[in-house]
Scaffold this motif. Structure first.
Motif, PDB file in Angstrom:
ATOM      1  N   ASP A 263       0.878  -1.172   0.000  1.00 35.49           N
ATOM      2  CA  ASP A 263       0.000   0.000   0.000  1.00 35.49           C
ATOM      3  C   ASP A 263       0.916   1.223   0.000  1.00 35.49           C
ATOM      4  OD1 ASP A 263      -2.434   1.360   0.098  1.00 35.49           O
ATOM      5  OD2 ASP A 263      -2.389   1.467   2.284  1.00 35.49           O
ATOM      6  N   ASN A 264       1.312   1.684  -1.189  1.00 37.05           N
ATOM      7  CA  ASN A 264       2.275   2.783  -1.228  1.00 37.05           C
ATOM      8  C   ASN A 264       1.598   4.119  -1.525  1.00 37.05           C
ATOM      9  OD1 ASN A 264       1.923   2.970  -3.956  1.00 37.05           O
ATOM     10  ND2 ASN A 264       3.697   1.708  -4.466  1.00 37.05           N
ATOM     11  N   TYR A 265       2.410   5.157  -1.747  1.00 40.54           N
ATOM     12  CA  TYR A 265       1.856   6.510  -1.889  1.00 40.54           C
ATOM     13  C   TYR A 265       0.872   6.600  -3.048  1.00 40.54           C
ATOM     14  CZ  TYR A 265       4.957   7.204  -5.847  1.00 40.54           C
ATOM     15  OH  TYR A 265       5.564   7.073  -7.063  1.00 40.54           O
ATOM     16  N   ARG A 266       1.099   5.800  -4.097  1.00 37.44           N
ATOM     17  CA  ARG A 266       0.198   5.860  -5.256  1.00 37.44           C
ATOM     18  C   ARG A 266      -1.212   5.411  -4.861  1.00 37.44           C
ATOM     19  NH1 ARG A 266       2.401   2.195  -8.603  1.00 37.44           N
ATOM     20  NH2 ARG A 266       4.408   3.193  -8.390  1.00 37.44           N
ATOM     21  N   GLU A 267      -1.277   4.273  -4.171  1.00 35.78           N
ATOM     22  CA  GLU A 267      -2.599   3.746  -3.779  1.00 35.78           C
ATOM     23  C   GLU A 267      -3.234   4.630  -2.699  1.00 35.78           C
ATOM     24  OE1 GLU A 267       0.086   1.487  -4.078  1.00 35.78           O
ATOM     25  OE2 GLU A 267      -0.690   1.048  -6.092  1.00 35.78           O
ATOM     26  N   ARG A 268      -2.402   5.105  -1.759  1.00 38.90           N
ATOM     27  CA  ARG A 268      -2.956   5.947  -0.680  1.00 38.90           C
ATOM     28  C   ARG A 268      -3.514   7.250  -1.261  1.00 38.90           C
ATOM     29  NH1 ARG A 268       1.543   4.056   2.396  1.00 38.90           N
ATOM     30  NH2 ARG A 268       2.603   6.057   2.103  1.00 38.90           N
ATOM     31  N   GLY A 269      -2.808   7.791  -2.245  1.00 39.89           N
ATOM     32  CA  GLY A 269      -3.256   9.029  -2.908  1.00 39.89           C
ATOM     33  C   GLY A 269      -4.559   8.801  -3.660  1.00 39.89           C
ATOM     34  N   ALA A 270      -4.628   7.676  -4.365  1.00 40.94           N
ATOM     35  CA  ALA A 270      -5.833   7.358  -5.139  1.00 40.94           C
ATOM     36  C   ALA A 270      -7.021   7.176  -4.192  1.00 40.94           C
ATOM     37  CB  ALA A 270      -5.609   6.090  -5.954  1.00 40.94           C
TER      38      ALA A 270
ATOM     39  N   HIS B 295      -7.459  -1.987  -3.388  1.00 39.18           N
ATOM     40  CA  HIS B 295      -6.692  -2.680  -4.434  1.00 39.18           C
ATOM     41  C   HIS B 295      -6.298  -4.101  -4.016  1.00 39.18           C
ATOM     42  CE1 HIS B 295      -3.643  -0.670  -1.974  1.00 39.18           C
ATOM     43  NE2 HIS B 295      -2.753  -1.515  -2.413  1.00 39.18           N
TER      44      HIS B 295
ATOM     45  N   TRP C  63      -4.761  -3.042 -10.486  1.00 42.06           N
ATOM     46  CA  TRP C  63      -4.707  -2.096  -9.364  1.00 42.06           C
ATOM     47  C   TRP C  63      -5.098  -0.682  -9.809  1.00 42.06           C
ATOM     48  CZ3 TRP C  63      -0.069  -3.124  -5.510  1.00 42.06           C
ATOM     49  CH2 TRP C  63      -0.347  -4.304  -4.814  1.00 42.06           C
ATOM     50  N   ASN C  64      -4.828  -0.353 -11.068  1.00 43.00           N
ATOM     51  CA  ASN C  64      -5.173   1.001 -11.544  1.00 43.00           C
ATOM     52  C   ASN C  64      -6.691   1.218 -11.654  1.00 43.00           C
ATOM     53  OD1 ASN C  64      -5.572  -0.664 -13.684  1.00 43.00           O
ATOM     54  ND2 ASN C  64      -4.562   0.619 -15.207  1.00 43.00           N
TER      55      ASN C  64
END
Ligand code: SAM
Length: 218
Positions: free
Chosen positions: A7-14, A42, A50-51
């Motif tokens: 769960d990185n910044y990309r998923e947290r931001g989304a 995700h 995931w996108n």
């Protein structure tokens, strides 16, 4: 089975953006929005997709079933007014995403799924993520009488009618949320049990759910 969840910044931001979108679409309950902001949606998708996980869309999860659209999950959850410690019966575990939202709100969740493949997946994935509902495999159209009464009952598949046997499993003062209608579209219905034989029913917006299949269903 070894699961590797990131769960990185990309998923947290989304996820933050999804919460903002649901607010704009009319979801007001802060705790529901917070729960959606916490559960990594995700994790319920194959990594290839995931996108798609933080778009406000339903998505196939196999066996002809879907993970509900985030707006629908938020809408149904908001109607339940979950209090910490509420005993909640959920019909249609599916991916388990909605189950996690209820658990984040402090509910004690009894969740039932009729499809063995989905059930077998959630009994592994949810505990791995740290979520521990009571899992059941079988026809939830009859509720789970052995563990009744429930403070709240949530049906996450479209029903042709409100099963009487399920109503009886609601505590007096309890609330049921159930989509009712044709196989193509359903009205969201909330039912408050106000007495031994008295119920208050309200019909709300139109949705499209996969069918509730079973003895007291399609
Ligand atoms: N809440 C789920 C989620 O967050 O992924 C979405 C559920 S999906 C829209 C509806 C689910 O209800 C499907 O997994 C389907 O197999 C299940 N279902 C349909 N009829 C059922 C029944 N009689 N008892 C239990 N589950 C049922």
């Amino acid at each position: 089975m070894a699961y590797k969840f990131i769960d990185n910044y990309r998923e947290r931001g989304a996820r933050k953006q999804l919460v903002a979108l649901l607010k704009r679409r009319g979801i007001e309950d802060k705790q529901v929005l917070e729960a959606i902001g916490k559960v990594p949606r995700h994790y319920f998708f194959d990594e290839t997709f995931w996108n798609q996980a933080y778009k406000d869309i339903a998505f196939p999860i196999g066996d002809g079933q879907t993970i509900s659209q985030p707006y629908t999950v938020a809408y149904q959850t908001e109607l339940l007014h979950i209090q910490p410690g509420d005993k909640v019966l959920e019909i249609g575990t599916g991916s388990g995403y909605q189950t996690c939202i209820l658990l984040e709100l402090g509910a004690d969740v009894y969740t039932i799924e009729r499809q063995a493949n989905l059930y077998n997946r959630t009994i592994q994935v949810l505990p791995y993520m740290g979520y521990k509902p009571h899992f059941f495999l079988g026809d939830g159209s009859k509720g789970i009488p052995d563990h009744a009464p429930y403070d709240k009952i949530l049906v996450t598949a479209g029903a042709p009618f409100v099963p009487e046997v399920m109503l009886k499993q609601l505590r007096i003062g309890g609330v049921m949320v159930i989509p009712v209608g044709s196989e193509k579209e359903q009205k969201m219905v909330t039912i408050l049990r106000v007495g031994e034989q008295e119920y208050e029913r309200i019909e709300l917006d139109t949705f499209r759910f996969v069918p509730l299949v079973g003895d007291q269903a399609w």
